[in-house]
Design an enzyme around this catalytic site. Sequence first.
Site, mmCIF file in Angstrom:
data_model
loop_
_atom_site.group_PDB
_atom_site.id
_atom_site.type_symbol
_atom_site.label_atom_id
_atom_site.label_comp_id
_atom_site.label_asym_id
_atom_site.label_seq_id
_atom_site.Cartn_x
_atom_site.Cartn_y
_atom_site.Cartn_z
ATOM 1 N N ARG A 46 -11.822 33.067 40.834
ATOM 2 C CA ARG A 46 -10.587 33.502 41.468
ATOM 3 C C ARG A 46 -10.670 33.572 42.985
ATOM 4 O O ARG A 46 -9.780 33.070 43.678
ATOM 5 C CB ARG A 46 -10.188 34.899 40.967
ATOM 6 C CG ARG A 46 -9.468 34.922 39.675
ATOM 7 C CD ARG A 46 -9.815 36.174 38.913
ATOM 8 N NE ARG A 46 -11.217 36.095 38.522
ATOM 9 C CZ ARG A 46 -11.614 35.537 37.385
ATOM 10 N NH1 ARG A 46 -10.749 35.065 36.548
ATOM 11 N NH2 ARG A 46 -12.901 35.446 37.100
ATOM 12 N N ARG A 62 -19.532 34.662 50.368
ATOM 13 C CA ARG A 62 -20.016 35.588 49.325
ATOM 14 C C ARG A 62 -21.523 35.410 49.196
ATOM 15 O O ARG A 62 -22.008 34.275 49.086
ATOM 16 C CB ARG A 62 -19.342 35.296 47.983
ATOM 17 C CG ARG A 62 -19.959 36.083 46.835
ATOM 18 C CD ARG A 62 -19.202 35.925 45.544
ATOM 19 N NE ARG A 62 -17.923 36.623 45.585
ATOM 20 C CZ ARG A 62 -17.080 36.682 44.567
ATOM 21 N NH1 ARG A 62 -17.375 36.096 43.428
ATOM 22 N NH2 ARG A 62 -15.945 37.338 44.680
ATOM 23 N N HIS A 73 -15.847 44.276 48.855
ATOM 24 C CA HIS A 73 -15.059 43.070 48.577
ATOM 25 C C HIS A 73 -13.638 43.359 49.089
ATOM 26 O O HIS A 73 -12.705 43.566 48.312
ATOM 27 C CB HIS A 73 -15.078 42.814 47.066
ATOM 28 C CG HIS A 73 -14.548 41.488 46.620
ATOM 29 N ND1 HIS A 73 -13.897 40.606 47.453
ATOM 30 C CD2 HIS A 73 -14.561 40.893 45.388
ATOM 31 C CE1 HIS A 73 -13.532 39.531 46.756
ATOM 32 N NE2 HIS A 73 -13.929 39.687 45.508
HETATM 33 C C1 NCD Z 1 -15.389 40.512 41.103
HETATM 34 C C2 NCD Z 1 -16.579 40.305 42.017
HETATM 35 O O1 NCD Z 1 -17.029 39.176 42.243
HETATM 36 O O2 NCD Z 1 -17.019 41.319 42.547
HETATM 37 N N1 NCD Z 1 -14.671 39.356 40.841
HETATM 38 C C3 NCD Z 1 -13.641 38.985 41.685
HETATM 39 O O3 NCD Z 1 -13.850 38.718 42.845
HETATM 40 N N2 NCD Z 1 -12.391 38.969 41.188
HETATM 41 C C4 NCD Z 1 -15.657 41.319 39.900
HETATM 42 C C5 NCD Z 1 -16.798 40.960 38.990
HETATM 43 O O4 NCD Z 1 -17.502 39.979 39.178
HETATM 44 O O5 NCD Z 1 -16.978 41.707 38.013
#
Ligand code: NCD
Length: 307
Positions: A52, A102, A130
């Site tokens: 996502r 990330r 995040h």
């Molecule tokens: C999350 C993440 O990467 O922290 N996902 C996201 O960005 N929608 C949640 C997760 O990985 O559980």
Amino acid sequence: MFPNNLLSVADFSRKQAEDLFDLADHFEKHPPMGLLDRDQIVGTLFYEASTRTRLSFEAAALKMGGGVISVPDANDSSAKKGETVADAVRVMSGYCDLIVVRHPIVGSAAEAARTSLVPIVNAGDGDREHPSQALLDLYTIRKERGEIEGAQVALVGDLRFGRTVHSLALALALWPGIKIYLVAPAILATPTAVLEALQAAGVEYRQTECLEEILPDIDVLYATRIQKERFKGEEEPLYETVKDFLRITGQTLKAMKKDALVMHPLPRVGEIALEVDDDPRAIYFRQAWNGVPLRQGIIATMLNRTS
Ligand code: NCD
């Protein structure tokens, strides 16, 4: 600070967030195709799995007429040869206008921002933060509920390693009248730093291990995945003891308000039964789709192209 970098929730004010939500609403009604020039490029550099976050940033840029370059699996890049994220970002920032990064190490986005020639968005630095997800979550709450102010929000699941809930708790603290229920098993309790920040902001919060007892009171149930990949070394076996902590079913919904919201940053791995998907209160897919207009707003703000 936002719009220069979006590294943490500390980088924006409530006013900046509300302006961003207005912009995202505007973009939904009037798709901003052509707002960016073809040579305005968003770069995505992901050292951890993503569906996502990466795709919604990329779709957001493309739907504004900009370009995208991506290292979707940065571990398969020169990182394999030992290159640091700081060097990778320094190089990449000569190829694009904004970088979404990330990385599994806490503070890595801030380190990237030190060497980057262009703005950085932290799309997750290990288990810490995040912030664009928190903005997307709050945007979703505002859209669905009308306002964020006064919401009673339960953050449930992995509150220790879950970066989405850390950022969301800190961001909720910007609005008045918020009450936060922190629902997790003891070994996955909220880090002290987050609790101290909530205290400092005067936010009412309560920690509990029992979801059932608070279900009738809450406006938002924000469920999260137990972050299996963060259980390292001697803690690895602990995952088995908490992996089934949360299971939301039709039965859970029966105890909730008729207009409550069930949210999840996704991916889910069993925390929410499939039968819940058809309930009008289950909004996690709409939440994920809101990622495009909201991240269009972030990109436009950071590139100073809001109109
Ligand atoms: C999350 C993440 O990467 O922290 N996902 C996201 O960005 N929608 C949640 C997760 O990985 O559980």
